[in-house]
Design an enzyme around this catalytic site. Structure first.
Site, PDB file in Angstrom:
ATOM      1  N   ASP A 126       0.933  -1.226   0.171  1.00 30.36           N
ATOM      2  CA  ASP A 126       0.087   0.112   0.033  1.00 30.36           C
ATOM      3  C   ASP A 126       1.007   1.164   0.076  1.00 30.36           C
ATOM      4  OD1 ASP A 126      -3.019   1.297   0.544  1.00 30.36           O
ATOM      5  OD2 ASP A 126      -1.610   2.151   1.887  1.00 30.36           O
ATOM      6  N   GLU A 156      -1.820  -1.888  -6.113  1.00 32.50           N
ATOM      7  CA  GLU A 156      -2.943  -1.057  -6.516  1.00 32.50           C
ATOM      8  C   GLU A 156      -2.741  -0.362  -7.719  1.00 32.50           C
ATOM      9  OE1 GLU A 156      -5.336   0.576  -2.590  1.00 32.50           O
ATOM     10  OE2 GLU A 156      -3.368   1.116  -2.696  1.00 32.50           O
ATOM     11  N   ASP A 171      -3.120   1.692   6.584  1.00 36.32           N
ATOM     12  CA  ASP A 171      -2.284   1.324   5.736  1.00 36.32           C
ATOM     13  C   ASP A 171      -1.990  -0.135   5.793  1.00 36.32           C
ATOM     14  OD1 ASP A 171      -2.381   3.881   4.414  1.00 36.32           O
ATOM     15  OD2 ASP A 171      -0.596   4.386   5.682  1.00 36.32           O
TER      16      ASP A 171
END
Length: 486
Positions: free
Chosen positions: A227, A323, A405
């Protein structure tokens, strides 16, 4: 330019080497890069001169069949016309023989590609932003580069020098005897070399055909979810439940004091003015170089940090989940744009893409609207809203309290177990059904207007596809492509 197809078992790679040229080699490098820029400007003037001529003739009422013929911008046509003009043109007389033919071929190839991009963008056959008409390259602002595809290109046996056509032996900044050993063993063949002035230092990028050997990672069965963020550059959680983080060094923020001081000095000097044609003073150029050195140092520190991070992750885990961030959209936030640009999220994904391919591991890219931060990593319940200011995730169902996170990292690593296929965005199994899934928690609102289509269907009309209309227009315009370009 035709793409090179490597032999079975080999892969096309690039090695970027920093150069340490002496005065003679540096003068030749500047000459070759300047020759490439001059050839590019000649090609732009050669093609666009006919465009202006035809436009003037049309204003005089000259019929279409009597207008000046178009000039082709294909590379063979430009090269033939340039070879005929360089011997008689005063622009190249007296100095064109001092450079390699590859210098001029570089400029002509770049001009041909620029006109192709403009033509495809004009007709709608090119993706991305709209490309304009190729313009002249300024002597002060153009990026100096030259590409060599023929001639003697090799690394010397001592590993301290590289040989380039017409430039000769140039000393390397680092000792690269390993590349020479690969070439001697027949495991590497140099295809081309591109010299470029990058961040105040001359570099050479060697495009090679190298034997592809997979390097086994430390934990091939383990997966990690990453992340990315601004406060902490990367928070990652692996399949064993271990957490790790990479602090954000914020190199640009640390250099703001030096940049402000250097910018004040530059602003007090006599700089260039495009409106009046005023040229910058020597003191302005010297102050501008000092400011550029600060930017170059920040870029080098950022590049070193990202390479160390991505290399460590790619050499340890067999599966990496990241991501699909909209970095361009995130950069429009005026409060966070500078820090987002400094973090370089897109560069991290780019490096992970080719480094995982080099190790033979898998890179999974989560869907852009996958709610990694809003989903509880324990029970799977998705929150309706989770503002960015909330740094601690609190689940109302199971009572989980975890860093935002870290919770996203656990959700990303869990996604790797449900991924099939190549691991690109969208290539996922069915997402787990949450107990209470709010509306719009994981998907953006549709921008299409189905109501208009339904009304057209009820009225008995025909629904015309925009894509079909665009293709029809392209076919109609194909017969007058050259005229429509201007």
């Amino acid at each position: 330019m035709k793409k090179f197809k490597p032999q079975p078992g080999f892969a096309v790679l690039a090695h970027k080497l920093a150069l340490d040229p002496n005065a003679t080699a540096e003068r030749r490098l500047y000459s070759h890069a300047g020759g490439a820029r001059a050839a590019y400007n000649w090609a732009v003037a050669y093609v666009t001169a006919v465009w202006w001529q035809r436009k003037a003739e049309q204003s005089y009422g000259i019929p279409e069949e009597e207008l000046t013929a178009w000039r082709s911008w294909s590379l063979p046509s430009l090269r033939k016309a340039f070879n005929e003009d360089k011997r008689t043109s005063p622009r190249f007389a007296g100095w064109w023989e001092g450079n390699s033919k590859e210098a001029y071929n570089t400029g002509l190839a770049n001009a041909s590609a620029a006109f192709d991009n403009y033509a495809k963008s004009k007709s709608g056959r090119r993706k991305g932003r709209t490309m304009g008409v190729p313009r002249f390259k300024s002597k002060r602002k153009a990026r100096l580069a030259c590409r060599f595809t023929t001639g003697t290109i090799c690394i010397e046996p001592d590993g301290h020098h590289v040989t380039l056509p017409r430039i000769g032996r140039v000393r390397l900044h680092e000792h690269r005897a390993d590349l020479r050993a690969l070439a001697d063993a027949g495991n590497m063949r140099i295809l081309s070399a591109t010299v470029r002035l990058d961040r105040g230092r001359w570099c050479v990028s060697l495009q090679v055909e190298e034997k592809h050997e997979l390097v086994k990672v430390a934990r091939p069965d383990a997966a990690v979810g990453i992340d990315l963020g601004v406060k902490t550059l990367a928070v990652y959680a692996d399949s064993d439940g271990a957490l790790g983080d990479e602090p954000n060094p914020r190199h640009l923020d640390r250099a703001q004091r030096q940049l402000r001081r250097a910018s004040r000095i530059v602003s007090r000097r006599q700089g260039p003015d495009r409106c009046t044609g005023q040229r910058p003073s020597r003191r302005w150029e010297k102050a501008n170089q000092s400011r550029n050195k600060v930017h170059h140092r920040v870029a080098n520190l950022r590049e070193d940090t990202l390479h160390k991070l991505t290399t460590r992750l790619a050499s340890e885990y067999g599966t990496i989940v990241v991501e699909d961030l909209n970095v361009a959209g995130m950069g429009r936030n005026r409060r966070l744009s500078r820090r987002i640009a400094d973090a370089a999220f897109g560069e991290i994904r780019r490096q992970l893409t080719y480094k995982t391919r080099r190790h033979g591991t898998r890179l999974v890219v989560a869907d852009r609207w996958f709610p990694s931060s809003k989903t509880c990593s324990r029970c799977g319940v998705v929150k309706a809203k989770l503002p960015l200011s909330t740094r601690v995730f609190e689940c109302d169902t199971c009572g989980l309290v975890l860093d935002r996170d870290a919770n996203a990292g656990h959700n990303l690593v869990a996604l790797a177990a449900r991924t099939t296929g190549s691991g690109v965005a969208g290539d996922l199994d069915n997402a787990p059904v949450a107990e209470s899934k709010p509306r719009g928690a994981d998907r953006k609102t549709r921008t299409t207007r189905p109501r208009r289509k339904a009304q057209a269907g009820r009225a008995g009309g025909t629904i015309h596809s925009p894509r079909a209309g665009k293709e029809t227009g392209d076919r109609q315009q194909a017969t007058r492509t050259q005229l429509a370009l201007w």
